[in-house]
Motif scaffolding. Sequence first.
Motif, short mmCIF file in Angstrom:
data_model
loop_
_atom_site.label_atom_id
_atom_site.label_comp_id
_atom_site.label_asym_id
_atom_site.label_seq_id
_atom_site.Cartn_x
_atom_site.Cartn_y
_atom_site.Cartn_z
N ASN A 165 49.12 45.89 41.68
CA ASN A 165 50.10 46.95 41.95
C ASN A 165 51.28 46.45 42.78
O ASN A 165 52.23 47.19 43.03
N ASP A 166 51.22 45.18 43.22
CA ASP A 166 52.30 44.63 44.03
C ASP A 166 53.61 44.65 43.25
O ASP A 166 53.68 44.23 42.10
N THR A 167 54.65 45.13 43.92
CA THR A 167 55.97 45.22 43.30
C THR A 167 56.93 44.48 44.21
O THR A 167 57.03 44.81 45.39
N SER A 168 57.58 43.45 43.63
CA SER A 168 58.42 42.62 44.50
C SER A 168 59.86 42.65 44.04
O SER A 168 60.16 42.88 42.87
N ALA A 169 60.75 42.44 44.99
CA ALA A 169 62.18 42.32 44.65
C ALA A 169 62.80 41.30 45.57
O ALA A 169 62.24 40.96 46.62
N PHE A 170 63.98 40.84 45.17
CA PHE A 170 64.75 39.88 45.95
C PHE A 170 63.93 38.63 46.24
O PHE A 170 63.76 38.22 47.40
N ASP A 171 63.39 38.05 45.16
CA ASP A 171 62.62 36.81 45.23
C ASP A 171 61.46 36.90 46.21
O ASP A 171 61.18 35.96 46.96
N GLY A 172 60.80 38.04 46.19
CA GLY A 172 59.59 38.22 46.98
C GLY A 172 59.84 38.62 48.43
O GLY A 172 58.91 38.74 49.21
N LYS A 207 50.85 50.79 38.93
CA LYS A 207 51.79 49.86 38.32
C LYS A 207 51.11 48.76 37.51
O LYS A 207 51.54 48.42 36.42
N GLY A 208 49.99 48.21 38.06
CA GLY A 208 49.30 47.13 37.34
C GLY A 208 48.83 47.58 35.97
O GLY A 208 49.04 46.91 34.96
N MET A 209 48.23 48.75 35.93
CA MET A 209 47.73 49.30 34.67
C MET A 209 48.88 49.58 33.68
O MET A 209 48.81 49.19 32.52
N VAL A 210 49.92 50.23 34.19
CA VAL A 210 51.04 50.58 33.30
C VAL A 210 51.68 49.31 32.73
O VAL A 210 51.90 49.20 31.51
N ASN A 211 51.95 48.32 33.58
CA ASN A 211 52.60 47.11 33.08
C ASN A 211 51.70 46.31 32.14
O ASN A 211 52.18 45.72 31.16
N ASN A 212 50.40 46.28 32.42
CA ASN A 212 49.47 45.57 31.54
C ASN A 212 49.48 46.18 30.14
O ASN A 212 49.61 45.47 29.14
N LYS A 213 49.40 47.50 30.08
CA LYS A 213 49.36 48.16 28.77
C LYS A 213 50.72 48.12 28.07
O LYS A 213 50.81 47.96 26.85
N SER A 229 57.82 43.88 30.68
CA SER A 229 57.56 45.22 31.23
C SER A 229 58.84 45.68 31.92
O SER A 229 59.77 44.88 32.08
N PRO A 230 58.89 46.92 32.40
CA PRO A 230 60.10 47.37 33.10
C PRO A 230 60.35 46.62 34.41
O PRO A 230 61.39 46.81 35.04
N ASP A 231 59.44 45.73 34.82
CA ASP A 231 59.68 44.87 35.98
C ASP A 231 60.70 43.78 35.68
O ASP A 231 61.34 43.28 36.60
N GLY A 232 60.78 43.36 34.42
CA GLY A 232 61.60 42.19 34.08
C GLY A 232 62.70 42.48 33.09
O GLY A 232 63.21 41.58 32.43
N CYS A 233 63.07 43.77 32.99
CA CYS A 233 64.20 44.11 32.11
C CYS A 233 64.93 45.31 32.70
O CYS A 233 64.47 45.91 33.67
N ARG A 234 66.08 45.62 32.14
CA ARG A 234 66.78 46.85 32.54
C ARG A 234 66.81 47.78 31.34
O ARG A 234 67.18 47.35 30.23
N ARG A 278 48.21 32.59 42.09
CA ARG A 278 48.51 33.97 42.46
C ARG A 278 50.02 34.13 42.54
O ARG A 278 50.67 33.52 43.39
N GLY A 279 50.58 34.89 41.60
CA GLY A 279 52.03 35.13 41.61
C GLY A 279 52.36 36.36 42.43
O GLY A 279 51.50 36.88 43.14
N LYS A 280 53.60 36.83 42.35
CA LYS A 280 54.01 37.98 43.16
C LYS A 280 53.41 39.29 42.64
O LYS A 280 53.16 40.20 43.42
#
Length: 237
Positions: A30-37, A46-52, A195-200, A9-11
């Motif tokens: 849908n969990d959204t993490s920042a600053f190393d959790g 969020k889960g659906m958008v990032n998956n697709k 996904s937009p979680d891991g890029c700018r 189970r990741g973040k």
Amino acid sequence: MEKREELYRGKAKSVYKTDDADRLILLFRNDTSAFDGKRIEQLDRKGMVNNKFNAFIMQKLEAAGIPTQFDKLLADNEVLVKKLDMIPVECVVRNYAAGSLVKRLGVEEGMKLNPYTFELFLKDDAKGDPFINESHVVAFGWGTAEQLVRMKELSLKVNDVLTKLFDDAGLLLVDFKLEFGVFSDGSIVLGDEFSPDGCRLWDKDTKKKMDKDRFRQGLGDVIEAYEEVAKRLGVPL
Ligand code: TMP
Ligand code: ASP
């Protein structure tokens, strides 16, 4: 394909075994993490958008000859992927200065980097994902010199393909993070997610931030921005 027990189970994602030893299921939460959790919130959709989003990008990369973990979309929040032995190293490519580079070197945010830069970080939240170099990767056995050559080659190819893809959608690919793993045949394959979680991503004209910096910096409308990026790219949501 039968979903079996949770393996990890990741973040933001959970990983499940399947009845196929070479395949896993990733569940995008849908969990959204920042600053190393250190900060975690639930963001609707969020889960659906990032998956697709990830499925769309991974298929574009495959089409460009980059081996990826993607196999097929199973549901709004689930994807079937190749089972990889993950290398605990994050590969970061930057086209413009932002984030930790600005903090570390005191350069101006938005400065064009010519050529791009390539950096490595150890994937270890407890240590704050420290900045490392290639000799650390080899000395500590996280990967081999040959694997590093391939990871860098693939990262730069991803940069070429995606810089063009986002540019056509009116977006600047400022920087991004990739993770690689080793498949059962020994080859290096792109894993994790894009996904937009891991890029700018910045709007080309207004420089509006359209990525997870909206969450990190409390700018609001996080998922609305992800959805706008998806719409511009033509990702079916
Ligand atoms: P940084 O500026 O914080 O070093 O991040 C560079 C890019 O890599 C940025 O798009 C965010 C992404 N990134 C992650 O998604 N997770 C991480 O753990 C790290 C270190 C970077
Ligand atoms: N290091 C990444 C970030 O700052 C991811 C995380 O910490 O959860 O967003």
